[in-house]
Enzyme design. Sequence first.
Site, short mmCIF file in Angstrom:
data_model
loop_
_atom_site.label_atom_id
_atom_site.label_comp_id
_atom_site.label_asym_id
_atom_site.label_seq_id
_atom_site.Cartn_x
_atom_site.Cartn_y
_atom_site.Cartn_z
N CYS A 176 -11.09 -0.32 3.12
CA CYS A 176 -10.54 -0.62 4.45
C CYS A 176 -10.00 0.64 5.10
CB CYS A 176 -9.42 -1.65 4.34
SG CYS A 176 -10.06 -3.33 4.12
N ARG B 189 0.82 -1.22 0.00
CA ARG B 189 0.00 0.00 0.00
C ARG B 189 0.86 1.27 0.00
NH1 ARG B 189 -3.10 -3.71 -0.50
NH2 ARG B 189 -5.17 -3.93 0.47
P1 FAD Z 1 -8.23 8.73 -4.27
O1 FAD Z 1 -9.04 8.08 -3.23
O2 FAD Z 1 -8.86 9.77 -5.11
O3 FAD Z 1 -6.93 9.36 -3.59
C1 FAD Z 1 -6.15 8.60 -2.70
C2 FAD Z 1 -4.76 9.22 -2.63
O4 FAD Z 1 -4.13 9.06 -3.90
C3 FAD Z 1 -4.79 10.73 -2.34
O5 FAD Z 1 -3.67 11.08 -1.55
C4 FAD Z 1 -4.64 11.34 -3.71
O6 FAD Z 1 -4.09 12.64 -3.67
C5 FAD Z 1 -3.70 10.34 -4.38
N1 FAD Z 1 -3.83 10.33 -5.83
C6 FAD Z 1 -4.96 10.14 -6.56
N2 FAD Z 1 -4.69 10.22 -7.88
C7 FAD Z 1 -3.35 10.44 -7.98
C8 FAD Z 1 -2.46 10.63 -9.07
N3 FAD Z 1 -2.85 10.61 -10.34
N4 FAD Z 1 -1.14 10.85 -8.80
C9 FAD Z 1 -0.70 10.88 -7.49
N5 FAD Z 1 -1.49 10.74 -6.43
C10 FAD Z 1 -2.80 10.51 -6.67
N6 FAD Z 1 -7.57 -0.65 -1.93
C11 FAD Z 1 -6.72 -1.67 -2.06
O7 FAD Z 1 -5.50 -1.47 -2.07
N7 FAD Z 1 -7.17 -2.96 -2.19
C12 FAD Z 1 -8.48 -3.27 -2.22
O8 FAD Z 1 -8.83 -4.43 -2.34
C13 FAD Z 1 -9.41 -2.20 -2.12
N8 FAD Z 1 -10.73 -2.46 -2.16
C14 FAD Z 1 -11.61 -1.41 -2.07
C15 FAD Z 1 -12.98 -1.68 -2.16
C16 FAD Z 1 -13.90 -0.64 -2.09
C17 FAD Z 1 -15.36 -0.93 -2.19
C18 FAD Z 1 -13.44 0.70 -1.94
C19 FAD Z 1 -14.40 1.86 -1.90
C20 FAD Z 1 -12.08 0.98 -1.85
C21 FAD Z 1 -11.15 -0.08 -1.90
N9 FAD Z 1 -9.78 0.15 -1.81
C22 FAD Z 1 -8.91 -0.88 -1.96
C23 FAD Z 1 -9.26 1.50 -1.51
C24 FAD Z 1 -8.97 2.36 -2.75
O9 FAD Z 1 -9.65 1.90 -3.88
C25 FAD Z 1 -7.48 2.42 -3.05
O10 FAD Z 1 -6.79 3.00 -1.96
C26 FAD Z 1 -7.12 3.22 -4.30
O11 FAD Z 1 -5.74 3.16 -4.53
C27 FAD Z 1 -7.53 4.69 -4.24
O12 FAD Z 1 -7.36 5.22 -5.55
P2 FAD Z 1 -8.19 6.47 -6.05
O13 FAD Z 1 -7.86 6.71 -7.48
O14 FAD Z 1 -9.62 6.32 -5.74
O15 FAD Z 1 -7.53 7.63 -5.20
N1 EPU Z 2 -11.84 -11.04 9.65
C1 EPU Z 2 -12.53 -11.09 10.83
N2 EPU Z 2 -13.48 -10.13 11.06
C2 EPU Z 2 -13.74 -9.14 10.17
C3 EPU Z 2 -13.01 -9.09 8.98
C4 EPU Z 2 -12.06 -10.06 8.73
O1 EPU Z 2 -12.32 -11.97 11.65
O2 EPU Z 2 -14.61 -8.30 10.47
C5 EPU Z 2 -10.87 -12.10 9.37
C6 EPU Z 2 -11.34 -13.00 8.22
O3 EPU Z 2 -12.19 -14.01 8.69
C7 EPU Z 2 -10.05 -13.52 7.65
C8 EPU Z 2 -9.05 -12.39 7.93
O4 EPU Z 2 -9.64 -11.55 8.93
O5 EPU Z 2 -9.63 -14.65 8.35
C9 EPU Z 2 -8.71 -11.59 6.68
O6 EPU Z 2 -9.90 -10.96 6.18
P1 EPU Z 2 -10.12 -10.67 4.64
O7 EPU Z 2 -9.95 -11.93 3.86
O8 EPU Z 2 -11.40 -9.93 4.48
O9 EPU Z 2 -8.90 -9.76 4.23
P2 EPU Z 2 -8.40 -8.41 4.85
O10 EPU Z 2 -6.98 -8.61 5.25
O11 EPU Z 2 -9.32 -7.87 5.89
C10 EPU Z 2 -7.41 -7.44 2.65
C11 EPU Z 2 -7.29 -6.03 2.15
C12 EPU Z 2 -8.47 -5.65 1.28
C13 EPU Z 2 -8.60 -6.64 0.14
C14 EPU Z 2 -8.79 -8.05 0.74
C15 EPU Z 2 -8.92 -9.11 -0.33
C16 EPU Z 2 -6.04 -4.62 3.70
C17 EPU Z 2 -6.11 -3.63 4.80
N3 EPU Z 2 -7.21 -5.10 3.25
O12 EPU Z 2 -8.48 -7.44 3.58
O13 EPU Z 2 -8.18 -4.35 0.74
O14 EPU Z 2 -9.71 -6.31 -0.68
O15 EPU Z 2 -7.66 -8.35 1.57
O16 EPU Z 2 -7.70 -9.37 -0.92
O17 EPU Z 2 -4.96 -4.98 3.25
C18 EPU Z 2 -8.45 -2.01 1.09
O18 EPU Z 2 -7.22 -1.95 1.19
O19 EPU Z 2 -9.19 -0.99 1.13
C19 EPU Z 2 -9.08 -3.31 0.92
C20 EPU Z 2 -10.39 -3.47 0.87
#
Ligand code: FAD
Ligand code: EPU
Length: 296
Positions: free
Chosen positions: A219, A172
């Site tokens: 998250c 991240r």
């Molecule tokens: P923004 O939210 O608009 O901005 C985030 C940061 O990035 C800010 O500091 C902004 O200034 C900077 N930024 C944006 N664009 C640029 C650019 N062009 N150049 C430089 N900096 C920039 N994240 C995960 O890692 N894994 C997941 O599985 C995941 N699942 C998600 C699921 C849901 C439903 C949601 C809502 C979010 C999830 N996220 C996940 C979080 C999010 O999607 C990521 O952090 C993503 O990288 C944010 O990108 P964004 O373009 O929306 O940036």
């Molecule tokens: N768990 C719990 N309680 C909860 C949630 C999770 O006990 O409320 C346990 C699950 O049962 C599992 C473990 O925690 O054993 C891991 O949970 P999960 O598989 O949901 O993965 P996570 O580590 O919570 C990460 C990323 C997500 C990404 C998923 C799938 C981070 C902080 N989160 O979640 O990224 O989508 O894996 O790969 O790294 C994000 O970064 O915004 C994000 C959504």
Amino acid sequence: MTVLSPSRTGARVERQPLARYTTLGVGGESEVWFVADHAQLAEAMEQPYRILGGGSNLVVADEGVPERVIRLTGPLAQADLTPDPVLSTPEQIVTGWVGGGVPLPGLIRKLQKLGLSNLEGTVGIPAQVGGAVWMNAGTRYGEMFDGLHTLEIVTPQGTRQVTPDDLAWGYRDSGIPRNHIVTRVRLRLRPSTPEEVLAKMDFADHARKGQPKMKTPGCAFKNPGGGKGAGQLIDEAGLKGTRVGAAMIAPEHANFIVNLGGATAADVHALLALICDRVGVPLDLEYELWPETLPG
Ligand code: FAD
Ligand code: EPU
């Protein structure tokens, strides 16, 4: 929405509620600069600015932010996936330029149809390419830096091209300083088949089945590494379903904060502070707060 006086270089400038541009649906009015090329971007960067991507990791203050908010549009939101004839080999495709403003989910679908592998692990992340690169967004099945060849980064001091090897990237984290704008990237992909890429996407997508479907910035906290994840720690503290105003810790997954409708940034800040207080382990915030500090 107020349309402001035109910029020197033709950028569209409007005052708009940022709630419209965030997946949480929270954020007050700010001056938004829609920039379509490097000249417009350079003008936008003449005053204090922030760069907005897909707004999928943001908690923006109810008052908005005083800085210009830049959004990449036009050619900076388009993808040229044609293999570069000089940089590509039979084992590795290097694409043309993919704009920082390109929505990631559509890009991942296109790569799947082309049978190009390396980025399918990021399926389901509702980001733009620039934001996803800046955060090195990912899942346990892959992250953005798995598929990057070259990055173009723009600051008020100028434009430079770097490769992943030039950056101290990790979980991240791209190692790119805040407000250094990722305007476009070249992707580094492995030739595969649409079927193989789809199978991997489906596998990665399956891990999302337990994630909430409501308005959310994903998250809230990074996983601490080593032992339990942040979700499990917040869950074990008994906090699922806890509400402040219209913000709630999701009952489905404790590391997500959701907007039940009409939540304010202050509600979300209060929930984040409550989590930090109640979970016994220090947690590192993944959400980006605009402005940066938790009040109180
Ligand atoms: P923004 O939210 O608009 O901005 C985030 C940061 O990035 C800010 O500091 C902004 O200034 C900077 N930024 C944006 N664009 C640029 C650019 N062009 N150049 C430089 N900096 C920039 N994240 C995960 O890692 N894994 C997941 O599985 C995941 N699942 C998600 C699921 C849901 C439903 C949601 C809502 C979010 C999830 N996220 C996940 C979080 C999010 O999607 C990521 O952090 C993503 O990288 C944010 O990108 P964004 O373009 O929306 O940036
Ligand atoms: N768990 C719990 N309680 C909860 C949630 C999770 O006990 O409320 C346990 C699950 O049962 C599992 C473990 O925690 O054993 C891991 O949970 P999960 O598989 O949901 O993965 P996570 O580590 O919570 C990460 C990323 C997500 C990404 C998923 C799938 C981070 C902080 N989160 O979640 O990224 O989508 O894996 O790969 O790294 C994000 O970064 O915004 C994000 C959504």
